[in-house]
Enzyme design. Structure first.
Site, mmCIF file in Angstrom:
data_model
loop_
_atom_site.group_PDB
_atom_site.id
_atom_site.type_symbol
_atom_site.label_atom_id
_atom_site.label_comp_id
_atom_site.label_asym_id
_atom_site.label_seq_id
_atom_site.Cartn_x
_atom_site.Cartn_y
_atom_site.Cartn_z
ATOM 1 N N SER A 147 0.862 -1.187 0.000
ATOM 2 C CA SER A 147 0.000 0.000 0.000
ATOM 3 C C SER A 147 0.893 1.230 0.000
ATOM 4 C CB SER A 147 -0.862 0.001 1.264
ATOM 5 O OG SER A 147 -1.508 1.234 1.441
ATOM 6 N N TYR A 160 -2.254 -1.043 10.712
ATOM 7 C CA TYR A 160 -2.369 -1.295 9.267
ATOM 8 C C TYR A 160 -1.150 -0.735 8.526
ATOM 9 C CZ TYR A 160 -3.968 -1.203 4.444
ATOM 10 O OH TYR A 160 -4.044 -1.384 3.088
HETATM 11 N N1 LIG Z 1 -8.823 -0.388 -0.973
HETATM 12 C C1 LIG Z 1 -7.768 0.372 -0.777
HETATM 13 O O1 LIG Z 1 -7.869 1.607 -0.699
HETATM 14 C C2 LIG Z 1 -6.405 -0.264 -0.669
HETATM 15 C C3 LIG Z 1 -5.279 0.567 -0.805
HETATM 16 C C4 LIG Z 1 -4.019 0.007 -0.703
HETATM 17 C C5 LIG Z 1 -3.874 -1.352 -0.482
HETATM 18 N N2 LIG Z 1 -4.989 -2.119 -0.342
HETATM 19 C C6 LIG Z 1 -4.791 -3.558 -0.090
HETATM 20 O O2 LIG Z 1 -5.401 -4.287 -1.130
HETATM 21 C C7 LIG Z 1 -5.680 -5.602 -0.690
HETATM 22 C C8 LIG Z 1 -7.078 -5.981 -1.140
HETATM 23 O O3 LIG Z 1 -8.008 -5.151 -0.468
HETATM 24 P P1 LIG Z 1 -9.315 -4.581 -1.166
HETATM 25 O O4 LIG Z 1 -9.197 -3.115 -1.179
HETATM 26 O O5 LIG Z 1 -9.602 -5.301 -2.414
HETATM 27 O O6 LIG Z 1 -10.371 -4.927 -0.020
HETATM 28 P P2 LIG Z 1 -11.595 -5.955 0.002
HETATM 29 O O7 LIG Z 1 -12.491 -5.723 -1.156
HETATM 30 O O8 LIG Z 1 -12.142 -5.859 1.393
HETATM 31 O O9 LIG Z 1 -10.904 -7.373 -0.216
HETATM 32 C C9 LIG Z 1 -10.249 -8.068 0.794
HETATM 33 C C10 LIG Z 1 -10.183 -9.521 0.377
HETATM 34 O O10 LIG Z 1 -9.504 -10.258 1.387
HETATM 35 C C11 LIG Z 1 -10.279 -11.392 1.730
HETATM 36 N N3 LIG Z 1 -10.050 -11.763 3.118
HETATM 37 C C12 LIG Z 1 -10.223 -10.995 4.205
HETATM 38 N N4 LIG Z 1 -9.951 -11.679 5.322
HETATM 39 C C13 LIG Z 1 -9.588 -12.928 4.916
HETATM 40 C C14 LIG Z 1 -9.193 -14.115 5.588
HETATM 41 N N5 LIG Z 1 -9.098 -14.163 6.930
HETATM 42 N N6 LIG Z 1 -8.911 -15.222 4.869
HETATM 43 C C15 LIG Z 1 -9.011 -15.203 3.507
HETATM 44 N N7 LIG Z 1 -9.365 -14.098 2.813
HETATM 45 C C16 LIG Z 1 -9.657 -12.985 3.514
HETATM 46 C C17 LIG Z 1 -11.732 -10.936 1.512
HETATM 47 O O11 LIG Z 1 -12.601 -12.019 1.243
HETATM 48 P P3 LIG Z 1 -13.588 -12.690 2.302
HETATM 49 O O12 LIG Z 1 -14.254 -11.592 3.051
HETATM 50 O O13 LIG Z 1 -14.500 -13.496 1.424
HETATM 51 O O14 LIG Z 1 -12.703 -13.536 3.139
HETATM 52 C C18 LIG Z 1 -11.569 -10.129 0.231
HETATM 53 O O15 LIG Z 1 -11.588 -10.984 -0.895
HETATM 54 C C19 LIG Z 1 -5.478 -5.588 0.829
HETATM 55 O O16 LIG Z 1 -4.239 -6.189 1.126
HETATM 56 C C20 LIG Z 1 -5.446 -4.108 1.164
HETATM 57 O O17 LIG Z 1 -4.700 -3.842 2.313
HETATM 58 C C21 LIG Z 1 -6.240 -1.617 -0.442
#
Ligand SMILES: NC(=O)c1ccc[n+]([C@@H]2O[C@H](COP(=O)([O-])OP(=O)(O)OC[C@H]3O[C@@H](n4cnc5c(N)ncnc54)[C@H](OP(=O)(O)O)[C@@H]3O)[C@@H](O)[C@H]2O)c1
Length: 269
Positions: A147, A160
């Site tokens: 991130s 985080y």
């Molecule tokens: N959105 C942003 O602004 C942003 C910015 C920078 C980096 N990121 C990073 O991008 C990555 C993806 O996040 P996103 O933004 O796409 O958020 P998201 O839509 O909430 O996706 C998170 C994913 O992780 C899975 N997950 C959560 N807990 C889990 C567990 N215990 N076991 C297995 N799977 C799990 C969730 O699926 P289930 O709920 O079905 O388990 C979901 O598929 C993360 O690492 C986040 O830190 C996000």
């Protein structure tokens, strides 16, 4: 089964929503066969069917659906057991599953904050260590989703931000260790992305719009292009890239109160 008949597979964690789902779609368009991992089976099964019905998905098996809570005891081993070496060759690992919580560390639940470390740090590390010896050489790829938060401490989201600093540091160290091995590691460092991440983080409604969050499709594509090129790190977006360069150079005595004000503004909507 010999090498030619083993199923070549890319593992995508957190494929049930957001960035992981877009990364899976992008990999499928590129012709990768996939193992889709997350806790909720329904969105994974729907994605698998969707991909199987696309032109790129035809004449190949539908993506494997592996519903798992990756933080559960033995989950990483269970994932690898679902992909036995005799039948599966792992060509790529996308460590994307992760989450964060907004708020002061002394006010957020202790368990929830430890869960962040468990998923973002322990599981990502364990899966990387477990998969590395099995990755195709040459040509194996690891994409770790860090991130923009990796470049600075984050008062208001302290655990985080620290977890993502770990992901970046770990990934970059591996790029050096793996030089000449035929395996590359890429850290994807996006700024805000429009995904359900912000709901789980406890963000006020409308924050994604206020932040001008990038589309998950664009960020996924930037990550995949960098992964294919074997780049060490990618920070999509000119402003994010600039922040990633300036934040580490800024004295902490300026940066910390600035970040605290910025996070407090986000939290209050
Ligand atoms: N959105 C942003 O602004 C942003 C910015 C920078 C980096 N990121 C990073 O991008 C990555 C993806 O996040 P996103 O933004 O796409 O958020 P998201 O839509 O909430 O996706 C998170 C994913 O992780 C899975 N997950 C959560 N807990 C889990 C567990 N215990 N076991 C297995 N799977 C799990 C969730 O699926 P289930 O709920 O079905 O388990 C979901 O598929 C993360 O690492 C986040 O830190 C996000």
């Amino acid at each position: 089964m010999n090498d030619a008949t083993r199923r070549k597979i890319a593992i995508v964690t957190g494929a049930s929503s957001g960035l992981g789902m877009e990364i899976a779609r992008g990999l499928a368009r590129r012709g990768y066969d996939l193992a889709l991992v997350a806790r909720r089976p329904e969105p994974l099964a729907a994605l698998s069917q969707e991909i199987a019905a696309t032109p790129a998905g035809q004449n190949r098996p539908a993506p494997l659906v592996v519903p798992l809570d990756l933080t559960a005891l033995g989950a990483v081993d269970a994932l690898l057991a679902a992909l036995p070496q005799e039948r599966f060759e792992i060509v790529a690992l996308i460590n994307n599953a992760g989450f964060g919580l907004m708020g002061r560390a002394d006010q957020l639940p202790r368990d929830g904050q430890l869960d962040i470390l468990d998923l973002n740090v322990r599981v990502l590390t364990d899966l990387t260590l477990a998969v590395m010896p099995r990755l195709t050489r040459p040509g194996g790829r690891i994409l770790n989703v860090a991130s923009l938060a990796a470049f600075s401490p984050g008062p208001g989201m302290a655990v985080y931000f620290a977890s993502k600093a770990y992901v970046l540091s770990f990934s970059e160290a591996l790029t050096q260790e793996l030089q000449g091995s035929g395996v590359t590691v890429t850290a994807l460092c996006p700024g805000p992305v429009a995904t359900p991440f912000w709901n789980r983080a406890g963000a006020p409604p409308g924050l994604m719009r206020k932040m001008g969050a990038a589309s998950a499709t664009d960020v996924a594509e930037a990550g995949l292009l960098a992964m294919e090129a074997g780049r060490r790190r990618v920070t999509p977006g000119a402003l994010n890239w600039t922040i990633s360069k300036l934040a580490p150079l800024t004295p902490r005595s300026w940066l910390l109160p600035m970040m605290a004000r910025f996070q407090a503004g986000r939290k209050s909507g």
